[in-house]
Design an enzyme around this catalytic site. Structure first.
Site, PDB file in Angstrom:
ATOM      1  N   GLY A  39       0.794  -1.219   0.000  1.00 43.82           N
ATOM      2  CA  GLY A  39       0.000   0.000   0.000  1.00 43.82           C
ATOM      3  C   GLY A  39       0.828   1.270   0.000  1.00 43.82           C
ATOM      4  N   VAL A  87       3.029  -3.012  15.597  1.00 44.06           N
ATOM      5  CA  VAL A  87       3.244  -1.713  16.235  1.00 44.06           C
ATOM      6  C   VAL A  87       2.425  -1.529  17.503  1.00 44.06           C
ATOM      7  CG1 VAL A  87       3.939  -0.592  14.080  1.00 44.06           C
ATOM      8  CG2 VAL A  87       1.543  -0.515  14.797  1.00 44.06           C
ATOM      9  N   TYR A 179     -11.718   4.108  14.110  1.00 43.16           N
ATOM     10  CA  TYR A 179     -10.569   4.467  13.283  1.00 43.16           C
ATOM     11  C   TYR A 179     -10.421   5.986  13.195  1.00 43.16           C
ATOM     12  CZ  TYR A 179      -7.946   5.118   8.889  1.00 43.16           C
ATOM     13  OH  TYR A 179      -7.057   5.509   7.919  1.00 43.16           O
ATOM     14  N   LYS A 183      -7.306   8.300  14.548  1.00 52.11           N
ATOM     15  CA  LYS A 183      -6.549   9.179  13.654  1.00 52.11           C
ATOM     16  C   LYS A 183      -6.660  10.646  14.090  1.00 52.11           C
ATOM     17  CE  LYS A 183      -4.850   6.228  10.655  1.00 52.11           C
ATOM     18  NZ  LYS A 183      -3.387   5.976  10.601  1.00 52.11           N
ATOM     19  N   THR A 213      -5.525   1.186  -2.700  1.00 49.53           N
ATOM     20  CA  THR A 213      -4.601   0.169  -2.207  1.00 49.53           C
ATOM     21  C   THR A 213      -5.376  -1.145  -2.111  1.00 49.53           C
ATOM     22  OG1 THR A 213      -5.133   0.584   0.112  1.00 49.53           O
ATOM     23  CG2 THR A 213      -3.391   1.936  -0.884  1.00 49.53           C
TER      24      THR A 213
END
Length: 272
Positions: A39, A87, A179, A183, A213
């Site tokens: 991506g 992560v 999400y 963000k 992507t």
């Protein structure tokens, strides 16, 4: 045009040639790119190596990182290392920085690109597990990497941190709320870390719009095209169209830019 045609992954050598310019603004730099094997992260890793940087490609799948690292090193002559890391694993991240330091040298460019936005049937059916997973990858991990890498950069004379956020952070919907919230918090961290580690470390964020992507394979393309007609550019983005902004924000031309949010979204935020 089908989804497969839109989600076109160029061979590494072809992508390197497209990204290479007469100058190499990142020569001598060491860049770590999370979510770097596919991506937007893949395109950023390719562009940074073409611009002269040594690159650490990081994702949860080591095999994918190794494959890209080998191809990219062959195509550019740069040192490219591959690292497996989730992560959201707080304790793994300082070890990751140590690994990259050992193989390539101290990291002076960090790109927090890894992200997830899982689907859910409704907001009241969002599970604690899904919520924690979204926060972990999109917020907790970037926070820890920025704190650890930023401290090292400041001690070593400076560096650059680039976060890949989303226009969902300022235009949330019920379909992507965890999400979008993560963000939005990442946008806030951008301002805070820019203050904490300035003046030697710059911290900026790209607000990414809809890019074709692998994630876009789940989109209803007919509905997407109809929606995009109201945007200035009338389309979604190619993954390589993130490259110009990433190179600018991580390069010397952006020396007076920190704490900034730059939308790369085909004008989506400018639309009604």
């Amino acid at each position: 045009m089908s989804t497969a045609e839109r989600v076109h992954i160029r061979p590494v050598a072809e992508a390197v040639l497209a990204a290479r310019g007469a100058e190499q603004p990142l020569a001598g730099r060491v860049a770590l790119v999370t979510g770097g094997s596919r991506g937007l992260g893949r395109e950023i890793a390719i562009a940074f190596a073409a611009a002269g940087a040594d690159v650490a490609v990081v994702s949860r799948k080591k095999d994918a990182c190794v494959e890209l690292a080998e191809e990219l090193a062959d195509a550019t002559g740069r040192r490219v290392s591959a690292h497996a890391a989730h992560v959201a694993d707080w304790d793994r991240l300082t070890g990751l920085l140590d690994e990259v330091d050992s193989e390539l040298g101290p990291v002076d460019i960090l790109v927090n690109n890894a992200g997830i936005a899982p689907l859910y049937p409704s907001l009241d059916e969002v599970s604690e597990e899904l919520f924690d997973k979204v926060i972990g990858v999109n917020l907790k991990g970037p926070f820890r990497l920025m704190a650890a890498a930023g401290r090292r950069m400041a001690a070593n004379g400076g560096g650059v941190i680039l976060n890949i956020s989303s226009i969902a952070s300022v235009r949330p919907t019920a379909a992507d709320l965890p999400y979008a919230a993560a963000k939005a918090a990442l946008n806030t961290l951008t301002a805070g870390f820019a203050q904490e580690y300035g003046p030697t470390v710059r911290v900026n964020t790209i607000l990414a719009g809809p890019f074709f992507t692998d994630i876009s394979r789940a989109w209803d393309l007919a509905a997407f095209d109809e929606m995009a007609e109201s945007w200035p550019l009338h389309r979604g983005g190619r993954p390589d169209e993130i490259v110009g902004a990433a190179l600018y924000l991580c390069g010397p031309s952006a020396g007076f830019t920190t704490g900034a949010l730059l939308a790369v979204d085909g004008g989506r935020l400018a639309a009604p």
